[in-house]
Design an enzyme around this catalytic site. Structure first.
Site, PDB file in Angstrom:
ATOM      1  N   CYS A  44      -3.808   1.621   6.179  1.00 18.05           N
ATOM      2  CA  CYS A  44      -4.346   2.820   5.537  1.00 18.05           C
ATOM      3  C   CYS A  44      -4.062   4.042   6.410  1.00 18.05           C
ATOM      4  O   CYS A  44      -2.897   4.373   6.644  1.00 18.05           O
ATOM      5  CB  CYS A  44      -5.829   2.643   5.231  1.00 18.05           C
ATOM      6  N   GLU A  73      -6.879  -6.498   3.609  1.00 21.28           N
ATOM      7  CA  GLU A  73      -8.068  -7.344   3.781  1.00 21.28           C
ATOM      8  C   GLU A  73      -9.005  -7.277   2.584  1.00 21.28           C
ATOM      9  O   GLU A  73      -9.915  -8.102   2.457  1.00 21.28           O
ATOM     10  CB  GLU A  73      -8.811  -6.952   5.068  1.00 21.28           C
ATOM     11  N   HIS A 133      -5.417  -1.544   1.573  1.00 19.40           N
ATOM     12  CA  HIS A 133      -6.238  -2.387   2.442  1.00 19.40           C
ATOM     13  C   HIS A 133      -5.930  -3.856   2.154  1.00 19.40           C
ATOM     14  O   HIS A 133      -6.485  -4.425   1.209  1.00 19.40           O
ATOM     15  CB  HIS A 133      -7.727  -2.110   2.202  1.00 19.40           C
TER      16      HIS A 133
END
Length: 207
Positions: free
Chosen positions: A79, A184, A182
């Protein structure tokens, strides 16, 4: 060991938990010595570009990140962390980045919703080990600024998505990678990309 760089502006919890779920060891680092001793590194980021660079400079980590990249070990920016890898940003003024990759960061401009927030599909532009066994699926974005790659060197674009324009989603060169979204928080696709990155870190350890 994978270093997660802690400079006061990263979503450390979600990134570390994702690495933990993949079965890898990690450590939070905020000094040059800790970073340079790692096998791979992740630079997360949430917030403003200028503030992030100020924090990195205060911790004497900018040059250390450059040294880490020059060592050939895998480095991943996530990011804001991806944006910091580039030369500059226009977010709240002109700011110099770490400068590992060519390009500048600009604000979205248009009659559409900003920030770009939600799930968008990836389009891979080149082959790379980071894409091993990964489908061109959907990943989760939250950002108001996007990378404009240098016109003379668009080879840093590894994957894009579409949000009223071409948006760089995955960037990189050699051992340096960036993901605007992102991973994750991006389900199976994101976790597989992270798994492939941690695999590159393992290879660096065994060299």
């Amino acid at each position: 060991m994978i270093a997660i760089i802690d400079y006061g502006m990263g979503n450390l919890h979600s990134v570390s938990k994702a690495i933990e779920r993949l079965g890898h060891e990690y450590t939070f680092v905020s000094t040059a010595e800790e970073l340079l001793a790692a096998d791979g590194a992740i630079l997360p980021g949430v917030g403003a570009f200028g503030d992030a660079m100020e924090n990195l400079h205060k911790l004497n980590l900018v040059e250390s990140i450059r040294q880490f990249a020059a060592s050939g070990k895998p480095l991943l920016g996530i990011c804001l962390g991806m944006q910091l890898l580039f030369e500059s940003s226009t977010e709240h003024g002109e700011h110099e980045g770490i400068g590992l990759l060519p390009g500048t960061v600009l604000r979205f401009e248009g009659d559409y919703k900003i920030p770009h927030m939600g799930w968008n599909k990836l389009e891979f532009l080149q082959e790379n080990p980071i894409f091993s066994d990964v489908e061109e699926g959907y990943v989760y974005f939250v950002h108001s600024y996007f990378l404009q790659p240098a016109e003379t060197n668009r080879s840093v674009l590894m994957a894009t998505t579409d949000y009223y324009q071409e948006v760089p989603a995955i960037t990189g060169r050699d051992n340096v990678y960036g993901m605007q979204f992102h991973p994750e928080k991006s389900g199976t696709v994101g976790m597989k990309l992270l798994e492939n990155f941690t695999g590159l870190c393992e290879k660096a350890y065994t060299k």
